[in-house]
Structure formats: structure tokens, C-alpha cells
Design an enzyme around this catalytic site. Sequence first.
Site, mmCIF file in Angstrom:
data_model
loop_
_atom_site.group_PDB
_atom_site.id
_atom_site.type_symbol
_atom_site.label_atom_id
_atom_site.label_comp_id
_atom_site.label_asym_id
_atom_site.label_seq_id
_atom_site.Cartn_x
_atom_site.Cartn_y
_atom_site.Cartn_z
ATOM 1 C CB SER A 1 -0.958 -0.037 1.198
ATOM 2 O OG SER A 1 -1.934 0.962 1.125
ATOM 3 C CG ASP B 1 -7.200 -2.846 -3.421
ATOM 4 O OD1 ASP B 1 -7.988 -1.955 -3.052
ATOM 5 O OD2 ASP B 1 -5.966 -2.747 -3.281
ATOM 6 C CG HIS C 1 -5.719 -2.169 0.190
ATOM 7 N ND1 HIS C 1 -5.081 -1.666 -0.917
ATOM 8 C CD2 HIS C 1 -5.138 -1.552 1.258
ATOM 9 C CE1 HIS C 1 -4.166 -0.790 -0.556
ATOM 10 N NE2 HIS C 1 -4.177 -0.705 0.768
#
Length: 413
Positions: free
Chosen positions: A188, A351, A384
Amino acid sequence: MVLSSCQAIGNLHPLILVPGNGGNQLEARLNRGYKPTSLLCNRWYPLVKQKEGWFRLWFDPSVLLAPFTECFADRMMLYYDKYLDDYCNANGVETRVPNFGSTQSLLYLDPNLKHITEYMAPLVESLEEIGYVDGETLFGAPYDFRYGLAAEGHPCKVGSTFLQDLKDLIERASSLNGGRPVIILSHSLGGLFVLQLLNRNPPSWRQKFIKHFVALSAPWGGAVDVMLTFASGNTLGVPLVDPLLVRGEQRSSETNLWLLPNPTIFGTKQLVITPNTTYSAHEIAQFLENIGFSEGVYPYKSRILPLIEKTIAPGVPITCIIGSGVKTAETLLYRKNCYEDQPEIVYGDGDGTVNMASLLALESLFAENKNQSLKVIRISGVSHTSILKQNIALDQITGEISCINSIAMSTAV
């Protein structure tokens, strides 16, 4: 999807994990300058502290209890100092990141609540299964994820210090492993920091110390979900929390400004719609003003916009591994001109947190750069955060790491 047929051969390249937003433990202590917002938030709380008064600020399970949510938000808050042109903690709050260099603070956000605060533990376990050892070939680079970076010419004390620490760790990891270049594996927001580190160092340094950059779920162009965070607060799936109680703290985060949708990626698409106004990524400054966060406009326009206006290819091999096919906020619909209420959400592909346009941004941004090696792997149905936990994702990640460590090639199926 591409399945790996590689097996690591011989000595492994050292690997450094760089977590995402909220992806490592953060500790704090309160000094005499601290002014509590209520009696519950006095310096005595929490009752149990480490030596010299340090306690875990993130993740603090008391955030689940309404009376203490305000304490948590008050202590996590950042403030932009216009005279210093930089961000700082609230008065009387000192913070530190434990266990830099190790994976320990990345495994669980609270080791006492492993089941509900598990973060990189499954990924680390998978890497250990292919031969990695914490402190020898495997390292962690936690950081204070509230602080971001700024465009050239603007001070950024905490973020710049982290980049220097990460650079030093890369060189140390290489030295401990016979001078072999390092694989960086980010999740991320960590990917944005890594890309900045690469581009802020000369090509000769990158060539010597970087073997490969593997980015998981990187929000290269920001996310619409962050506009929801600024407008109405976002519980991020944590139950029992009033989003308005944490909205002020979330707005104060320098990295959240960095994660707002990038105009280059999102263009003129309407992202927020109200009865009187619509906002695209080109109207973020006006959006911040109209939601009642005027203090965020100047740092956004002066520090963030110049930082994100051009994404430079670093010239080191990059593999992006992303989830897809998970409904992701694409447009926010406010029926009233009131941001105290949660909006209706129109979903698109992504996601679950980051939009597909952002996840795939490097494909378009680097399309004309023939010297940039870029591989993108999509894993359908992986979100995610579950990219760090689901077996199908872990197998893909460790397979790629094995390929990088070998001379074999991936076989598409």
C-alpha cells in the site's frame, strides 16, 4: 494471473518489508506539555505503561470504546505549522516507532490481540518457508505512517528521516549479505515511500543496492475512499466507532492528503456529487474548503500537488501485485449539502480500497519509458489487506520472490 515456476537457488537476496498506512505499531508518551481534552484522557491513561512512560498508541483497542475514542484521536492528531512549513505532533505528545530493522512490529498491531490485529504475520511466515530469516536476510522498515513527504523545497523532517533510515537499512542489509542487492517488498502506502526513495537517490546507488521492487496494492494515484475519509470520517471497518469522532484526526494526517485522488490518473471524472456541486480530482482544493477543512488547502496545494504531478520511472525492475474484482468506492453521492452523514456509494473495480485506475497507474505513466521493466499481476477476488493473508496471494508473492532469486522465468497459464 501468472503462476511462478521458480525455485530460489543459492544465497537469497536480502529482503526489506515496508508496510502500509497503519501497518505497524506506534508508541507514545505524554510529557508535561500535554493538555487532555477530558478527565478520561489525563496523563494517567493508559494505566499500564512501559519503562519511561511509553505506551502503545497504535493499535490501541480502547479506540473501540466511545469514551476513549476521543483520547486516541487527540493523541494521534498532527498539526501543520505554517511558519515551519511542516507537520508536528500535538503539544506534549512524543511518538516513536519500535523495532526498526526487524519485522516484529509488522506482524501484529497488538501482540496481545493477534487474532484481530494480524498484519504481515502470514506473509512473514511464507517468506520464512522459502528460507528467509528475520535479522539476517529479512528486515522490516516500520515508520510513523501519519507523516508523509513533500515536494522539493519544503521541509519534511519525519518523512525525510524515514527515507534516510530506510536507505541506511538497505545498505546494511546488503553488506550483511555479501554485497548482494536488496529486494524491497512494500504494501500500500509503503510503495509510494519506496518510489520516492529510489528517485531521490542517483542511478549508481540504485544499481548497486536494489535488485527488485515488488509493490503490493500500491495506490499510485490515490483513492476515492480517502475523499470519504476527509468528508465524513472512515472507521476502516473497525466496529462500534463513530466516524465523526476520528474524522479530525484522519484529516490531520499528512499521508491522507498524499493519498487523495491524483488529477493525472483520475482526470475529470466526477468523484463526489452533492446537490449543488460536483468534484473531480482537479477540484480537491475546493472540496477540502467546502467540507470545512480549509486548513488543509495550503499544504495540499503547496506540498502535495507538486509532489504528485509527475511520477518518475526509477529504472529498477518493478513488479506490481494487485487484487481486482472487489467492489471499490468510485463515486460518493451526498443527497444533502451535509458531510456529517455517510454518503451513498457507487462502486467500481479495485481491491476494495484502491481504485483500479490507481493500482494500474504505472502502466500508463511508464508506457513511453523503454528502460523501465514493469510487470503487473492481478489476483481476482483478493482485497487490499487480504493480499497479505490469502494463500492464493501469498503463493504468488513468494513465487515472485523466488523468481527474483533465481534465473528461472515465470510461466503464464
